[in-house]
Enzyme design. Structure first.
Site, PDB file in Angstrom:
ATOM      1  CD  GLU A 157      -2.771   0.874   2.366  1.00 44.60           C
ATOM      2  OE1 GLU A 157      -2.665   0.808   3.055  1.00 44.60           O
ATOM      3  OE2 GLU A 157      -3.592   2.537   2.514  1.00 44.60           O
TER       4      GLU A 157
ATOM      5  NE  ARG B 194       4.411  -8.203  10.915  1.00 40.56           N
ATOM      6  CZ  ARG B 194       3.485  -7.214  10.092  1.00 40.56           C
ATOM      7  NH1 ARG B 194       2.959  -7.957   9.103  1.00 40.56           N
ATOM      8  NH2 ARG B 194       4.299  -5.873   9.733  1.00 40.56           N
TER       9      ARG B 194
ATOM     10  CE  LYS C 174       3.241  -0.249   4.530  1.00 33.59           C
ATOM     11  NZ  LYS C 174       2.770   0.137   3.285  1.00 33.59           N
TER      12      LYS C 174
HETATM   13  P1  ATP Z   1       0.076  -1.711   6.801  1.00 30.58           P
HETATM   14  O1  ATP Z   1      -0.800  -2.692   5.923  1.00 30.58           O
HETATM   15  O2  ATP Z   1      -0.212  -1.070   8.560  1.00 30.58           O
HETATM   16  O3  ATP Z   1       0.455  -0.228   5.996  1.00 30.58           O
HETATM   17  P2  ATP Z   1       2.610  -3.686   6.186  1.00 30.58           P
HETATM   18  O4  ATP Z   1       3.812  -3.574   6.815  1.00 30.58           O
HETATM   19  O5  ATP Z   1       1.143  -4.921   6.177  1.00 30.58           O
HETATM   20  O6  ATP Z   1       0.968  -1.923   6.920  1.00 30.58           O
HETATM   21  P3  ATP Z   1       2.107  -3.381   3.217  1.00 30.58           P
HETATM   22  O7  ATP Z   1       2.287  -1.988   1.876  1.00 30.58           O
HETATM   23  O8  ATP Z   1       0.082  -3.781   3.287  1.00 30.58           O
HETATM   24  O9  ATP Z   1       1.781  -2.769   4.640  1.00 30.58           O
HETATM   25  O10 ATP Z   1       3.128  -4.484   2.942  1.00 30.58           O
HETATM   26  C1  ATP Z   1       2.668  -5.522   1.191  1.00 30.58           C
HETATM   27  C2  ATP Z   1       3.512  -6.937   1.509  1.00 30.58           C
HETATM   28  O11 ATP Z   1       4.659  -6.607   2.300  1.00 30.58           O
HETATM   29  C3  ATP Z   1       1.826  -6.976   2.150  1.00 30.58           C
HETATM   30  O12 ATP Z   1       1.645  -8.732   1.326  1.00 30.58           O
HETATM   31  C4  ATP Z   1       2.570  -7.618   3.965  1.00 30.58           C
HETATM   32  O13 ATP Z   1       1.771  -8.835   3.781  1.00 30.58           O
HETATM   33  C5  ATP Z   1       3.773  -8.181   3.458  1.00 30.58           C
HETATM   34  N1  ATP Z   1       4.738  -7.420   4.277  1.00 30.58           N
HETATM   35  C6  ATP Z   1       4.482  -5.805   5.602  1.00 30.58           C
HETATM   36  N2  ATP Z   1       5.045  -6.394   6.414  1.00 30.58           N
HETATM   37  C7  ATP Z   1       6.441  -7.472   6.710  1.00 30.58           C
HETATM   38  C8  ATP Z   1       7.260  -8.216   7.462  1.00 30.58           C
HETATM   39  N3  ATP Z   1       7.573  -7.604   8.480  1.00 30.58           N
HETATM   40  N4  ATP Z   1       7.883  -9.149   7.364  1.00 30.58           N
HETATM   41  C9  ATP Z   1       7.153  -9.779   5.884  1.00 30.58           C
HETATM   42  N5  ATP Z   1       6.236  -9.614   4.904  1.00 30.58           N
HETATM   43  C10 ATP Z   1       5.335  -8.198   5.141  1.00 30.58           C
END
Ligand code: ATP
Ligand code: MG
Length: 753
Positions: A33, A259, A269
């Site tokens: 996102e 994760r 984030k």
């Molecule tokens: P938010 O949803 O709070 O904005 P997010 O870190 O989930 O934060 P996204 O942009 O939705 O952000 O993440 C993109 C992809 O990265 C998703 O598929 C998510 O599952 C993966 N991802 C996010 N954080 C991690 C992590 N710490 N380890 C592995 N994969 C991650």
């Protein structure tokens, strides 16, 4: 596939899918996102998704999951593309935006309404959550749940037309208000938001929610394996429900992995944005940030990040990786790409009294140590006035101090042996200068049989370049920021950045340019900052220091890594056959434990205490021992407190014994318990994990798998009995591991004849 790449469970699923002919081509996606910069956790996801596409000759899409107009921005989207490219991955022409699907998604929502599977609900947020019930209580239907298709369509169209204010109505899926999975209790699909979107502008005031947009975007793009993190496990039921009830070009499947969490690091984030907005750091690319942009500016290489992702692997249980392991990986990578140079960070002047005034000479100095297979050298000027580091001199040295002290000798790297003869002090008593003499016969460092313990880095004062050095340390001073429930930002490390100006670098560093990497001998790995440096005036960021706490800890835990001499003296590891201690022997005799388990539990300590306490609640000693010895994280052995009691561990063991859980489900429950999930029975309830041991419930699944896999069945009938395992696996997967495996093979055998 390269043979040396370890197979993870997702690649195993893909192998099985390909073997069964379910897909011809593997299509994955990375779906950020654009509401912030990518961090090292995202790097793991990128490496996994793009890595799979590369290994299987498939493709990986980059899709911006941009369905929230108020937080998203083109700047973030651009930064994300830059970071993915820098990491070494290429999406080719497969760049997509969920916002490009808005019209199509809207049509799919109307399809759901027309099928009687979605309704417009006028409850507000609080009411919706009150109606949803709790884990122990079913929800109540919304008063708007039975609206007619015509009324729903008319309302939904008016929502789109902008006739209602924000928050006044939502579109919900009509699934099951009593479902054990609370996510299925009529999840929200659309909300009204009169807001400008960075791509679709003001065209929409109705935005799809993640649970709706994500699976449908996957299906529209023909994603085969939609890989996300574990917190979406319960959303998978919505995912499946949607793709099963709508007319779509493909039927993607979602798989969850753990994760990445790192000690001393925040990976949210939202929190990272707060650090930037409150100016606790200089920006998203501050070298202390765990963002890819920050790591890049600190001097981390894409190779090191990829190697780290491979090293931590892809697991199904959440855990926290030691930051020290990342730093260790970094040193391994930087070691071979960083020429060795000399830079004194905290200068103390040395005068070589017996070196002729006004004279200097040049020494030949190799840029690489013997164990790096690279060649090259530079000239190091040496003269009467030098600098060494303040910390390398002590007037009253402690016993194990092998550096410079009055009357002592040290070697100067690449140069001569010097001796400290006198100390010059200012009126306040601070040492301002060391008067030394050098031994001309030791040029190049050859001490001629004399025993010299210390070798110091130094620079010639006359030739030194003044440089700025930025010493970065961990951004947080505790392992888990905010662990006690407090504000994680209260755990910021006040010493995470120390700026040193007036450092003295050897003259060759005058021509260092942005992006160059060096090892400053005895100090660490450094990177020329791309923003702050100017021609002739490089600014150096410390990427990582040389002290490797991870390698040290690993060497302690694993005697093999110790040097030979030390190993010879160390007592041998007890061999499997060696006699058990009387305590361990007693466990074997009294409780029937295996010698291996008895050896561990025979020693007094936290594990033994847990075993004894759990045994009071549940008599299966062997079962308990197996959980404690094999399944608890290694820290538990060192006494790290567990988030559950002995009684709860006993309860877990009894759930296995009474057939409620299979071993695999038991491990799932334990993983939850380790996350602080509470009692095993409550977890089983919450996740709906009971083992399915009823043949009538399993038979339809078995029949369906057999019908869908006619080719495999034919191979079985042709005599290849090995495929039974694959079929069993498919049934287990269909039931998410809940089927009793013995019963499954029995049912399969019955049908296969
Ligand atoms: P938010 O949803 O709070 O904005 P997010 O870190 O989930 O934060 P996204 O942009 O939705 O952000 O993440 C993109 C992809 O990265 C998703 O598929 C998510 O599952 C993966 N991802 C996010 N954080 C991690 C992590 N710490 N380890 C592995 N994969 C991650
Ligand atoms: Mg997310």
């Amino acid at each position: 596939m390269t043979a040396d790449r370890p197979k993870d469970f997702i690649r195993e699923i893909i192998d099985a899918d390909l073997a069964a002919g379910r897909h011809q081509k593997i299509v994955t996606r990375f779906p950020p996102e654009p509401n912030g910069y990518l961090h090292i956790g995202h790097a793991k996801s990128i490496c996994l998704n793009f890595g799979i596409a590369r290994d299987y000759g498939g493709v990986c899409h980059l899709r911006f999951d941009d369905t929230n107009p108020t937080t998203e921005d083109a700047e973030y989207a651009e930064a994300i593309m830059r970071d993915v490219r820098w990491l070494g991955f290429d999406w080719g022409d497969k760049l997509f935006y969920a916002s490009d699907y808005y019209e199509r998604l809207y049509q799919l929502a109307e399809e759901l309404i027309e099928k009687g599977l979605a309704y417009v609900c006028d409850l507000n947020e609080d009411e919706i959550s009150a109606y949803r019930g709790s884990i122990t209580e079913a929800g109540r239907p919304s008063p708007h749940r039975e609206r007619t298709v015509a009324e729903n369509l008319q309302l939904f169209r008016s929502m789109r037309a902008g006739e209602y204010p924000d928050g006044s109505r939502v579109l919900r899926a009509k699934i099951d208000m009593a479902s054990a999975n609370m996510k299925l209790r009529d999840p929200l699909l659309y909300r009204i938001k009169h807001a400008h979107h960075y791509r679709s502008g003001d065209r929409w005031c109705l935005y799809p929610l993640y649970d709706f947009a994500h699976p449908l975007s996957d299906a529209i793009e023909g994603i085969t394996h939609s890989i996300c993190t574990l917190e979406f496990e319960n959303n998978r039921d919505i995912y499946d429900w949607l793709v099963d009830h709508l007319t779509l070009p493909a039927r993607p499947r979602q798989y969850e992995f753990a994760r990445l969490n790192l000690t001393y690091t925040l990976m949210s984030k939202r929190k990272l944005l707060q650090l930037v907005e409150e100016e606790r750091v200089s920006g998203w690319d501050d070298p202390r940030m765990p963002t890819i942009a920050g790591l890049r500016r600190r001097g981390v290489t894409p190779e090191a990040l990829r190697a780290f992702a491979t090293r931590v692997g892809v697991a199904k249980n959440n855990s926290t990786v030691e930051l020290a392991l990342f730093e260790h990986t970094l040193r391994e990578d930087l070691n071979e790409r960083s020429p060795r140079v000399l830079c004194v960070l905290d200068p103390l002047e040395v005068v070589i009294e017996n070196y002729p005034e006004g004279q200097s000479e040049e020494l030949d100095a190799a840029l690489w140590p013997h164990d790096v297979p690279k060649e090259g050298s530079r000239k190091l000027p040496f003269g009467r006035r030098l600098f060494i580091d303040q910390s390398d001199f002590s007037e009253n040295p402690p016993k194990d101090f092998f550096r410079l002290a009055p009357g002592r000798e040290v070697r100067l790297r690449h140069a001569y042996v010097i001796r400290c003869d006198r100390v010059v002090k200012d009126p306040a008593g601070n040492v301002t200068q060391l008067i030394c003499s050098y031994d001309p016969s030791t040029r190049g460092g050859d001490a001629g049989g004399r025993k010299i313990k210390g070798t110091l880095h130094w620079v010639s004062a006359e030739h030194a370049v003044d440089v700025e050095v930025r010493l970065y340390d961990r951004l947080f001073s505790v392992e888990i920021p905010g662990a006690g429930g407090g504000d994680p930002l209260a755990d910021l490390n006040p010493g995470s950045l120390v700026v040193r100006t007036g450092c003295k670098a050897e003259p060759s560093l005058r021509s260092a340019v942005a992006g160059d990497r060096f090892q400053f001998e005895r100090e660490g790995f450094f990177f020329v900052d791309p923003l702050a440096s100017r021609p002739g005036a490089p600014v150096f960021n410390r990427t990582v220091s040389l002290k490797d706490s991870w390698a040290k800890a690993a060497a302690k835990a694993e005697p093999k890594a110790e040097p030979r001499a030390a190993k010879a003296k160390a007592p041998e590891k007890p061999s499997a056959r060696e006699a058990l201690s009387p305590e361990a022997q007693a466990l074997v005799e009294r409780h029937g434990l295996s010698p291996e388990d008895a050896r561990v539990l025979g020693e007094p300590g936290p594990l033994r205490a847990l075993f004894d306490a759990a045994l009071a609640f549940h008599g299966n000693a062997r079962g308990l021992a197996a959980w404690i010895v094999n399944e608890l994280p290694p820290e538990a052995r060192a006494g790290k407190p567990l988030p559950f009691s002995a009684r709860e561990l006993a309860e877990l063991s009894s759930l296995i014994d009474d057939g409620t859980l299979s071993g695999a489900l038991g491990k799932k429950v334990l993983a939850e318990m380790l996350q602080g999930g509470g009692s095993p029975k409550a977890i089983v309830e919450r996740l709906g994990l009971k083992q399915i041991g009823d043949p009538a419930a399993l038979a339809p699944v078995v029949d369906r798998i057999l019908a869908e896999n006619a080719a495999i069945v034919a191979r079985y009938k042709a005599g290849n009995k090995n495929v039974l395992g694959a079929l069993t696996g498919m049934v287990l997967k269909e039931t998410r591991g809940q089927a009793n495996p013995k019963l499954v093979s029995q049912l399969l055998l019955d049908r296969l004849g």
